[in-house]
Design a protein around this motif. Structure first.
Motif, short mmCIF file in Angstrom:
data_model
loop_
_atom_site.label_atom_id
_atom_site.label_comp_id
_atom_site.label_asym_id
_atom_site.label_seq_id
_atom_site.Cartn_x
_atom_site.Cartn_y
_atom_site.Cartn_z
N VAL A 26 -32.61 -4.73 -12.09
CA VAL A 26 -33.05 -5.81 -11.49
C VAL A 26 -34.77 -5.56 -11.42
O VAL A 26 -35.09 -4.79 -10.92
CB VAL A 26 -32.77 -5.98 -10.07
N ILE A 27 -35.50 -6.63 -11.68
CA ILE A 27 -36.81 -6.61 -11.39
C ILE A 27 -36.96 -7.94 -10.25
O ILE A 27 -36.69 -8.99 -10.26
CB ILE A 27 -37.75 -7.04 -12.29
N VAL A 28 -37.46 -7.38 -8.98
CA VAL A 28 -37.51 -8.44 -7.82
C VAL A 28 -38.89 -8.09 -7.10
O VAL A 28 -39.58 -7.17 -7.01
CB VAL A 28 -36.24 -8.05 -6.97
N GLY A 29 -39.18 -9.29 -6.41
CA GLY A 29 -40.45 -9.01 -5.70
C GLY A 29 -40.34 -7.82 -4.68
O GLY A 29 -39.42 -7.97 -3.80
N LYS A 30 -41.33 -7.00 -4.52
CA LYS A 30 -41.40 -6.03 -3.38
C LYS A 30 -40.96 -6.64 -2.03
O LYS A 30 -40.05 -6.11 -1.36
CB LYS A 30 -42.66 -5.27 -3.22
N GLU A 31 -41.72 -7.68 -1.41
CA GLU A 31 -41.36 -8.24 -0.05
C GLU A 31 -39.90 -8.75 -0.13
O GLU A 31 -39.24 -8.73 1.20
CB GLU A 31 -42.55 -9.15 0.21
N ALA A 32 -39.40 -9.33 -1.19
CA ALA A 32 -38.04 -9.78 -1.06
C ALA A 32 -37.17 -8.56 -1.06
O ALA A 32 -36.11 -8.58 -0.28
CB ALA A 32 -37.89 -10.75 -2.42
N LEU A 33 -37.48 -7.60 -1.60
CA LEU A 33 -36.74 -6.48 -1.67
C LEU A 33 -36.75 -5.74 -0.30
O LEU A 33 -35.54 -5.28 0.21
CB LEU A 33 -36.88 -5.44 -2.65
N LYS A 34 -37.75 -5.94 0.43
CA LYS A 34 -37.68 -5.36 1.86
C LYS A 34 -36.93 -6.13 2.77
O LYS A 34 -36.31 -5.43 3.63
CB LYS A 34 -39.09 -5.35 2.41
N ILE A 69 -35.12 -14.91 3.22
CA ILE A 69 -36.45 -14.97 2.49
C ILE A 69 -36.46 -15.53 1.06
O ILE A 69 -35.49 -14.96 0.24
CB ILE A 69 -37.21 -13.56 2.44
N GLN A 70 -37.55 -16.25 0.58
CA GLN A 70 -37.43 -16.74 -1.01
C GLN A 70 -38.12 -15.57 -1.57
O GLN A 70 -39.27 -15.15 -0.77
CB GLN A 70 -38.07 -18.05 -0.97
N LEU A 71 -38.00 -15.34 -2.92
CA LEU A 71 -39.06 -14.62 -3.58
C LEU A 71 -40.30 -15.15 -3.60
O LEU A 71 -40.37 -16.37 -3.81
CB LEU A 71 -38.58 -14.46 -5.15
N PRO A 72 -41.43 -14.52 -3.18
CA PRO A 72 -42.64 -14.99 -3.25
C PRO A 72 -43.12 -15.98 -4.13
O PRO A 72 -43.12 -15.53 -5.46
CB PRO A 72 -43.70 -13.97 -2.86
N ALA A 79 -39.47 -11.21 -14.36
CA ALA A 79 -39.29 -11.88 -13.13
C ALA A 79 -40.15 -13.21 -13.14
O ALA A 79 -41.45 -12.86 -13.62
CB ALA A 79 -39.44 -11.20 -11.71
N LYS A 80 -39.63 -14.37 -12.78
CA LYS A 80 -40.56 -15.45 -12.80
C LYS A 80 -40.92 -15.97 -11.32
O LYS A 80 -40.21 -15.32 -10.51
CB LYS A 80 -39.77 -16.68 -13.42
N GLU A 81 -42.00 -16.51 -11.26
CA GLU A 81 -42.33 -16.90 -9.68
C GLU A 81 -41.20 -17.69 -9.17
O GLU A 81 -40.59 -18.85 -9.33
CB GLU A 81 -43.77 -17.90 -9.93
N ASP A 121 -46.06 3.48 0.86
CA ASP A 121 -46.90 2.37 0.53
C ASP A 121 -46.86 2.14 -1.01
O ASP A 121 -47.61 2.82 -1.83
CB ASP A 121 -48.19 2.78 0.95
N ILE A 122 -46.04 0.93 -1.38
CA ILE A 122 -45.81 0.85 -2.91
C ILE A 122 -46.99 -0.20 -3.28
O ILE A 122 -47.20 -1.19 -2.44
CB ILE A 122 -44.46 0.25 -3.22
N LYS A 123 -47.77 0.44 -4.31
CA LYS A 123 -49.07 -0.67 -4.55
C LYS A 123 -48.58 -1.71 -5.36
O LYS A 123 -49.28 -2.69 -5.39
CB LYS A 123 -50.04 0.44 -5.58
N GLU A 124 -47.60 -1.79 -6.25
CA GLU A 124 -47.27 -2.94 -7.02
C GLU A 124 -46.38 -3.73 -6.13
O GLU A 124 -45.72 -3.70 -5.14
CB GLU A 124 -46.26 -2.36 -8.20
N ASP A 125 -46.44 -5.26 -6.82
CA ASP A 125 -45.96 -6.28 -5.88
C ASP A 125 -44.37 -6.73 -6.22
O ASP A 125 -43.82 -7.44 -5.75
CB ASP A 125 -46.67 -7.61 -6.43
N TYR A 126 -43.84 -5.76 -7.43
CA TYR A 126 -42.40 -5.85 -7.79
C TYR A 126 -41.97 -4.61 -8.06
O TYR A 126 -42.69 -3.53 -8.16
CB TYR A 126 -42.45 -6.71 -9.21
N VAL A 127 -40.71 -4.48 -7.87
CA VAL A 127 -39.91 -3.31 -8.13
C VAL A 127 -38.87 -3.50 -9.23
O VAL A 127 -38.22 -4.58 -9.05
CB VAL A 127 -39.10 -2.80 -6.70
#
Length: 363
Positions: A222-230, A47-50, A178-180, A155-161
């Motif tokens: 590390v700051i990373v997109g939540k969906e990427a970290l999943k 998966i790529q970071l969104p 984090a950058k897009e 249920d994590i509300k934020e989009d990044y971790v």
């Protein structure tokens, strides 16, 4: 060791790497696995970071990319006092940033399987530890497994971790670095993928690309997109277990094995990171706080009374977190002598402020 023992580890590693590669290739749309991820089962997607994902609108009508700060810890005295100090400064940094802050919620992921008495003081998720003996004495292996559980069940509300650690003190408000399309991470000089290419190719095969695709990072900060970290987390878990069972990898990576496992897992999922040297400092080697965001007090700070560093030798004045394994540091630690770097002075002042204001300190 007999022939069977001699052949066991190479066979285990070969099978593990084959499963990593196979499942990454066929599972590009698989969700986060439920249940315990065993070291012989790798069902993780690429998966790529969104890119261009949804943004969260703040109260000030400006778009913000909120991140949730997560810290893994045991219920030991040692981890607990550090978490209390860390959360104290998290709250102060977030409050000082005002309504435009991108700092969202906070969670201590407690991986000893049961609540402790600080559940009301620090927002906490209780994770189960690894089955007995699976960490092989390397307790840090509980970290990726704890993140897998937290990401599954919360249920994590934020989009990044932001993955942080108990021995981090936040000096000032942290923006979402984090950058897009990319995570944000601190580069560690001792994470050297090129130097250990032979070992790492067991887990990051040549068809995946150059070994330099593996960033010189750990999992924190590390700051990373939540969906990427999943997607990354189960791979991180499994690669950590496989590396620990691999005598060659275990010998090469030692106490930073789990850091290498995260770097490899991030690369396997195509998530590269913008490297931020200004993410944090590490006294006593870094002498000024400057514009950094975090003080990481992993190293002992030993000085003589003239302010000269005596690293490797117990100083006349010292601050070392390992001095407080069985009991927390006392209130009002003695300040360092003249000549000690500003970074160390700032660290001690911040610890003293936290201990002076936290309830029932030392009880």
């Amino acid at each position: 060791m007999g022939c069977g023992g001699t052949l066991f580890y190479p066979l285990l590693i070969t099978l593990s790497v084959a499963l990593i590669t196979y499942n990454i290739l066929i599972s590009s749309n698989a969700p986060l696995k439920q249940g315990f991820p065993s070291s012989s089962s790798y069902d993780d997607p690429v998966i790529q970071l969104p890119r261009g994902g949804s943004r969260i609108r703040g109260n000030n009508e400006h778009n913000r990319r909120l991140f949730h700060t997560a810290v893994t810890a045991s219920d030991s005295v040692y981890n607990t006092w550090q978490c209390r100090v860390m959360y104290y400064w998290f709250k102060k940094a977030k409050a000082s940033a005002g309504p435009g802050s991108e700092m969202g919620g906070f969670t201590r992921i407690l991986h000893n399987g049961k609540p402790d008495k600080y559940m009301d003081e620090i927002p906490t998720f209780v994770a189960q530890p690894l089955p007995s003996g699976m960490d092989q004495g390397y307790v840090v292996l509980n970290r990726p497994w704890a993140f897998v559980q937290w990401l599954q069940q919360t249920d994590i509300k934020e989009d990044y971790v932001l993955m942080s650690e108990p021995d981090h003190v936040i000096v000032k408000p942290i923006p979402n670095l984090a950058k897009e399309g990319f995570g944000a991470a601190f580069p560690f000089f001792y994470i050297e993928p090129k130097k250990y290419e032979k070992v790492l190719r067991k887990y990051y095969p040549e068809e995946r690309g150059p070994v330099t695709n593996i960033d010189p990072i750990g999992n924190s900060p590390v700051i990373v997109g939540k969906e990427a970290l999943k997607k990354i987390a189960p791979t991180w878990m499994n690669v950590s277990l496989a590396m620990k069972k691999d005598p060659e990898a275990d010998k090469a990576f030692g106490w930073v094995l789990e850091m290498y496992a995260y770097a490899v897992s991030s690369a396997l999922h195509g998530v590269r990171n913008v490297l931020h040297k200004d993410f944090m400092i590490q006294p006593p080697w870094d002498k000024e706080v400057g514009d950094k965001y975090i003080i990481h007090y992993t190293y002992g700070c030993d000085y003589d009374m003239k302010g000269h560093l005596t690293y490797g030798k117990k100083g006349e004045w010292r601050f070392d977190k390992r001095s407080y394994i069985k009991s927390p540091p006392p209130k009002n630690l003695t300040m360092p002598p003249p000549g000690v770097p500003q970074s160390v002075v700032t660290l001690v002042k911040m610890v003293n402020e936290a201990t002076a204001n936290l309830p029932d300190w030392g009880s």
